[in-house]
Design a protein around this motif. Structure first.
Motif, PDB file in Angstrom:
ATOM      1  N   ASP A 251     -69.486  88.971 -54.719  1.00 52.43           N
ATOM      2  CA  ASP A 251     -70.549  89.500 -55.582  1.00 52.43           C
ATOM      3  C   ASP A 251     -70.974  88.509 -56.659  1.00 52.43           C
ATOM      4  OD1 ASP A 251     -70.651  91.884 -54.199  1.00 52.43           O
ATOM      5  OD2 ASP A 251     -69.309  92.947 -55.568  1.00 52.43           O
ATOM      6  N   SER A 252     -70.118  87.551 -56.975  1.00 49.05           N
ATOM      7  CA  SER A 252     -70.431  86.581 -58.030  1.00 49.05           C
ATOM      8  C   SER A 252     -71.647  85.729 -57.687  1.00 49.05           C
ATOM      9  CB  SER A 252     -69.230  85.655 -58.284  1.00 49.05           C
ATOM     10  OG  SER A 252     -68.076  86.382 -58.626  1.00 49.05           O
ATOM     11  N   PHE A 253     -71.983  85.636 -56.395  1.00 52.31           N
ATOM     12  CA  PHE A 253     -73.047  84.733 -55.965  1.00 52.31           C
ATOM     13  C   PHE A 253     -74.422  85.404 -55.907  1.00 52.31           C
ATOM     14  CE2 PHE A 253     -69.009  83.296 -54.310  1.00 52.31           C
ATOM     15  CZ  PHE A 253     -68.991  81.978 -54.718  1.00 52.31           C
ATOM     16  N   LYS A 254     -74.427  86.718 -56.101  1.00 47.84           N
ATOM     17  CA  LYS A 254     -75.699  87.433 -56.059  1.00 47.84           C
ATOM     18  C   LYS A 254     -76.593  86.992 -57.206  1.00 47.84           C
ATOM     19  CE  LYS A 254     -73.845  91.515 -53.719  1.00 47.84           C
ATOM     20  NZ  LYS A 254     -73.526  92.970 -53.818  1.00 47.84           N
ATOM     21  N   GLY A 255     -77.823  86.659 -56.885  1.00 43.12           N
ATOM     22  CA  GLY A 255     -78.776  86.250 -57.902  1.00 43.12           C
ATOM     23  C   GLY A 255     -78.708  84.790 -58.281  1.00 43.12           C
ATOM     24  N   LEU A 256     -77.732  84.051 -57.756  1.00 41.30           N
ATOM     25  CA  LEU A 256     -77.619  82.635 -58.071  1.00 41.30           C
ATOM     26  C   LEU A 256     -78.464  81.795 -57.115  1.00 41.30           C
ATOM     27  CD1 LEU A 256     -73.779  82.130 -58.732  1.00 41.30           C
ATOM     28  CD2 LEU A 256     -75.577  82.770 -60.354  1.00 41.30           C
ATOM     29  N   SER A 257     -78.972  80.688 -57.602  1.00 39.87           N
ATOM     30  CA  SER A 257     -79.630  79.726 -56.726  1.00 39.87           C
ATOM     31  C   SER A 257     -78.572  79.074 -55.851  1.00 39.87           C
ATOM     32  CB  SER A 257     -80.353  78.657 -57.546  1.00 39.87           C
ATOM     33  OG  SER A 257     -79.402  77.833 -58.214  1.00 39.87           O
ATOM     34  N   THR A 258     -79.007  78.376 -54.822  1.00 44.43           N
ATOM     35  CA  THR A 258     -78.052  77.697 -53.941  1.00 44.43           C
ATOM     36  C   THR A 258     -77.229  76.680 -54.714  1.00 44.43           C
ATOM     37  OG1 THR A 258     -79.491  78.006 -52.031  1.00 44.43           O
ATOM     38  CG2 THR A 258     -77.826  76.300 -51.847  1.00 44.43           C
ATOM     39  N   ASP A 259     -77.866  75.928 -55.603  1.00 47.95           N
ATOM     40  CA  ASP A 259     -77.139  74.925 -56.383  1.00 47.95           C
ATOM     41  C   ASP A 259     -76.149  75.589 -57.332  1.00 47.95           C
ATOM     42  OD1 ASP A 259     -76.765  72.093 -57.181  1.00 47.95           O
ATOM     43  OD2 ASP A 259     -77.480  72.833 -59.123  1.00 47.95           O
ATOM     44  N   GLU A 260     -76.544  76.682 -57.976  1.00 41.96           N
ATOM     45  CA  GLU A 260     -75.631  77.403 -58.865  1.00 41.96           C
ATOM     46  C   GLU A 260     -74.440  77.962 -58.091  1.00 41.96           C
ATOM     47  OE1 GLU A 260     -78.845  79.041 -62.205  1.00 41.96           O
ATOM     48  OE2 GLU A 260     -78.457  80.186 -60.363  1.00 41.96           O
ATOM     49  N   ALA A 261     -74.709  78.492 -56.898  1.00 47.77           N
ATOM     50  CA  ALA A 261     -73.630  79.036 -56.070  1.00 47.77           C
ATOM     51  C   ALA A 261     -72.668  77.933 -55.633  1.00 47.77           C
ATOM     52  CB  ALA A 261     -74.224  79.737 -54.850  1.00 47.77           C
ATOM     53  N   ARG A 262     -73.217  76.780 -55.311  1.00 45.44           N
ATOM     54  CA  ARG A 262     -72.380  75.643 -54.917  1.00 45.44           C
ATOM     55  C   ARG A 262     -71.474  75.215 -56.073  1.00 45.44           C
ATOM     56  NH1 ARG A 262     -76.156  72.364 -54.235  1.00 45.44           N
ATOM     57  NH2 ARG A 262     -76.594  72.840 -52.064  1.00 45.44           N
ATOM     58  N   GLN A 263     -72.031  75.122 -57.251  1.00 44.14           N
ATOM     59  CA  GLN A 263     -71.247  74.713 -58.416  1.00 44.14           C
ATOM     60  C   GLN A 263     -70.138  75.722 -58.718  1.00 44.14           C
ATOM     61  OE1 GLN A 263     -71.477  71.710 -59.874  1.00 44.14           O
ATOM     62  NE2 GLN A 263     -73.037  71.288 -58.310  1.00 44.14           N
ATOM     63  N   LEU A 264     -70.418  77.008 -58.528  1.00 43.96           N
ATOM     64  CA  LEU A 264     -69.401  78.030 -58.750  1.00 43.96           C
ATOM     65  C   LEU A 264     -68.259  77.881 -57.759  1.00 43.96           C
ATOM     66  CD1 LEU A 264     -68.434  80.539 -60.264  1.00 43.96           C
ATOM     67  CD2 LEU A 264     -69.850  81.934 -58.722  1.00 43.96           C
ATOM     68  N   LEU A 265     -68.573  77.664 -56.490  1.00 38.57           N
ATOM     69  CA  LEU A 265     -67.537  77.472 -55.474  1.00 38.57           C
ATOM     70  C   LEU A 265     -66.681  76.247 -55.785  1.00 38.57           C
ATOM     71  CD1 LEU A 265     -69.528  78.272 -52.214  1.00 38.57           C
ATOM     72  CD2 LEU A 265     -67.383  79.367 -52.890  1.00 38.57           C
ATOM     73  N   MET A 266     -67.291  75.219 -56.336  1.00 42.99           N
ATOM     74  CA  MET A 266     -66.569  73.974 -56.598  1.00 42.99           C
ATOM     75  C   MET A 266     -65.628  74.074 -57.798  1.00 42.99           C
ATOM     76  SD  MET A 266     -69.619  71.275 -55.612  1.00 42.99           S
ATOM     77  CE  MET A 266     -68.779  69.854 -56.300  1.00 42.99           C
ATOM     78  N   LYS A 267     -65.606  75.214 -58.473  1.00 44.49           N
ATOM     79  CA  LYS A 267     -64.601  75.452 -59.508  1.00 44.49           C
ATOM     80  C   LYS A 267     -63.228  75.728 -58.887  1.00 44.49           C
ATOM     81  CE  LYS A 267     -67.657  77.241 -63.143  1.00 44.49           C
ATOM     82  NZ  LYS A 267     -67.940  78.392 -64.031  1.00 44.49           N
ATOM     83  N   LYS A 274     -68.948  69.433 -49.557  1.00 43.48           N
ATOM     84  CA  LYS A 274     -69.040  69.735 -48.132  1.00 43.48           C
ATOM     85  C   LYS A 274     -68.457  71.107 -47.818  1.00 43.48           C
ATOM     86  CE  LYS A 274     -67.813  69.355 -43.554  1.00 43.48           C
ATOM     87  NZ  LYS A 274     -66.680  69.841 -42.750  1.00 43.48           N
ATOM     88  N   VAL A 275     -67.253  71.397 -48.341  1.00 44.95           N
ATOM     89  CA  VAL A 275     -66.645  72.704 -48.104  1.00 44.95           C
ATOM     90  C   VAL A 275     -67.498  73.800 -48.732  1.00 44.95           C
ATOM     91  CG1 VAL A 275     -64.667  74.170 -48.656  1.00 44.95           C
ATOM     92  CG2 VAL A 275     -64.298  71.848 -47.820  1.00 44.95           C
ATOM     93  N   ALA A 276     -67.992  73.563 -49.943  1.00 45.11           N
ATOM     94  CA  ALA A 276     -68.839  74.560 -50.609  1.00 45.11           C
ATOM     95  C   ALA A 276     -70.084  74.864 -49.782  1.00 45.11           C
ATOM     96  CB  ALA A 276     -69.237  74.067 -51.996  1.00 45.11           C
ATOM     97  N   ASN A 277     -70.713  73.838 -49.230  1.00 43.40           N
ATOM     98  CA  ASN A 277     -71.907  74.059 -48.412  1.00 43.40           C
ATOM     99  C   ASN A 277     -71.583  74.807 -47.130  1.00 43.40           C
ATOM    100  OD1 ASN A 277     -74.146  73.053 -49.882  1.00 43.40           O
ATOM    101  ND2 ASN A 277     -73.506  70.949 -49.465  1.00 43.40           N
ATOM    102  N   CYS A 278     -70.414  74.547 -46.545  1.00 41.48           N
ATOM    103  CA  CYS A 278     -70.005  75.286 -45.343  1.00 41.48           C
ATOM    104  C   CYS A 278     -69.807  76.764 -45.668  1.00 41.48           C
ATOM    105  CB  CYS A 278     -68.722  74.697 -44.764  1.00 41.48           C
ATOM    106  SG  CYS A 278     -68.935  73.109 -43.925  1.00 41.48           S
ATOM    107  N   VAL A 279     -69.184  77.053 -46.816  1.00 42.16           N
ATOM    108  CA  VAL A 279     -68.976  78.444 -47.217  1.00 42.16           C
ATOM    109  C   VAL A 279     -70.318  79.126 -47.486  1.00 42.16           C
ATOM    110  CG1 VAL A 279     -67.920  79.971 -48.928  1.00 42.16           C
ATOM    111  CG2 VAL A 279     -66.680  77.944 -48.130  1.00 42.16           C
TER     112      VAL A 279
END
Length: 342
Positions: A251-267, A274-279
């Motif tokens: 649910d944390s990714f709802k409303g986020l841009s692709t770049d914002e979602a990628r940065q969140l995963l990379m935390k 690469k892994v973030a983009n696959c997810v």
């Protein structure tokens, strides 16, 4: 396409733009095994574990001699629509198909149109698309996808599948399936039964679902290492901790841009671009995501740049060129590289 109920089984008849072998074995998922003998090129069968379910499924291709309806050179959408197959989902109700498997296999997406748009953007991919017309992007569960692609770092697909299986057997829910009918109908081979360590007898087999967040949270780092996860064990522990705490959930990714979602995963420890983009692509349905590893970098340099090019430049270029279809294009680009680059 027609949906036919055949006793306890469900058949998707005349399903176009679909090939289960191409879809499962393109590197986007790891919780499956081929079960038939592999002696008939027009037939294949698999066991898939997804969404807390075990599915035995078979595919029969109608006409393997021709990949497309209408082989003309016209600009019609029909040119990029592959001939149909029959996909049989065993012991599957219509309700379960509607609730889960229809979305999982991305049945309602128009892949004929997607392939046409990709070829417009990159004509070099036309031959690859014609030879591999049935690839689909699966809708996989976020948490399993996250853990699977953390595992994937510096591992080959058979090794990834082995770790996923061991984690599932250690912590996942057990499901027993009757297999006598499948065996009699050629969906399950003797070789498969010999490889499987979880056969109860000649009539049933035990499978294990991928662990839920709560089930994974019961494991220690030593448990995870015992599944041959190696240096990725603390990364998996961190992903579980952040998920169970509610810090980073689907649910944390709802409303986020692709770049914002990628940065969140990379935390999450061990999750790079690469892994973030696959997810994003395989677990969150962000079809515009374009994973770039060393291999994809080489492919893009061969087609477009003809020189050493930073990964972020390649990703930005792919996003601009393919737009919302970048993730689909990446699958065909990967096959292009396998065929052309040695």
């Amino acid at each position: 396409m027609k949906v036919i109920i055949d006793g306890k089984d469900l058949v998707l008849a005349d399903l176009a733009d679909f090939d289960i072998k191409q879809t499962l074995e393109c590197g986007q998922c790891f919780n499956f095994v081929r079960t038939d003998a592999g002696t008939d090129s027009s037939f294949c069968a698999y066991k898939i574990i997804a969404g807390g379910r075990v599915l035995f499924v078979s595919q029969t291709i109608h006409d393997k001699s021709s990949g497309y309806i209408d082989g003309s050179s016209s600009d019609s959408l029909q040119d990029y629509t592959s001939r149909g197959c029959n996909l049989t989902l065993y012991d599957t109700s219509f309700e379960d198909y509607e609730i889960f498997w229809k979305r999982y296999f991305d049945i309602e997406t128009d892949y004929g149109r997607i392939k046409k748009e990709i070829i417009k953007a990159c004509p070099e991919l036309e031959e690859v698309i014609r030879e591999n017309p049935g690839i689909r992007l699966l809708h996989q569960e976020y948490f399993e996808t996250l853990i699977s692609f953390i595992i994937s770092q510096n591992k080959q697909i058979p090794q990834i599948k082995a770790v996923v299986r061991q984690l599932s057997e250690m912590a996942g829910r057990k499901i027993e399936s009757e297999i006598i009918k499948l065996y009699k109908n050629g969906l399950i081979s003797d070789d498969f039964l010999k490889r499987e360590s979880n056969c109860i007898d000649d009539f049933s087999i035990t499978s294990y679902c991928f662990p839920t967040i709560e089930e994974m949270n019961r494991l220690s780092e030593d448990d995870i290492r015992a599944c041959k996860a190696g240096f990725r064990a603390p990364y998996i522990m961190d992903a579980v901790r952040r998920t169970i705490s509610g810090e980073i959930t689907e649910d944390s990714f709802k409303g986020l841009s692709t770049d914002e979602a990628r940065q969140l995963l990379m935390k999450i420890k061990g999750v790079g671009e690469k892994v973030a983009n696959c997810v994003l692509l395989f677990g969150l349905g962000r079809r515009e995501a374009f994973p770039v590893d060393v291999w994809m970098k080489r492919i893009m340099e061969d087609i477009y740049f003809h020189k050493d090019t930073p990964k972020d430049v390649i990703e930005a270029f792919a996003t601009d060129r393919f737009g919302e279809y970048a993730g689909y294009a990446q699958q065909y680009l990967f096959i292009y590289g396998k065929n052309k680059l040695k």
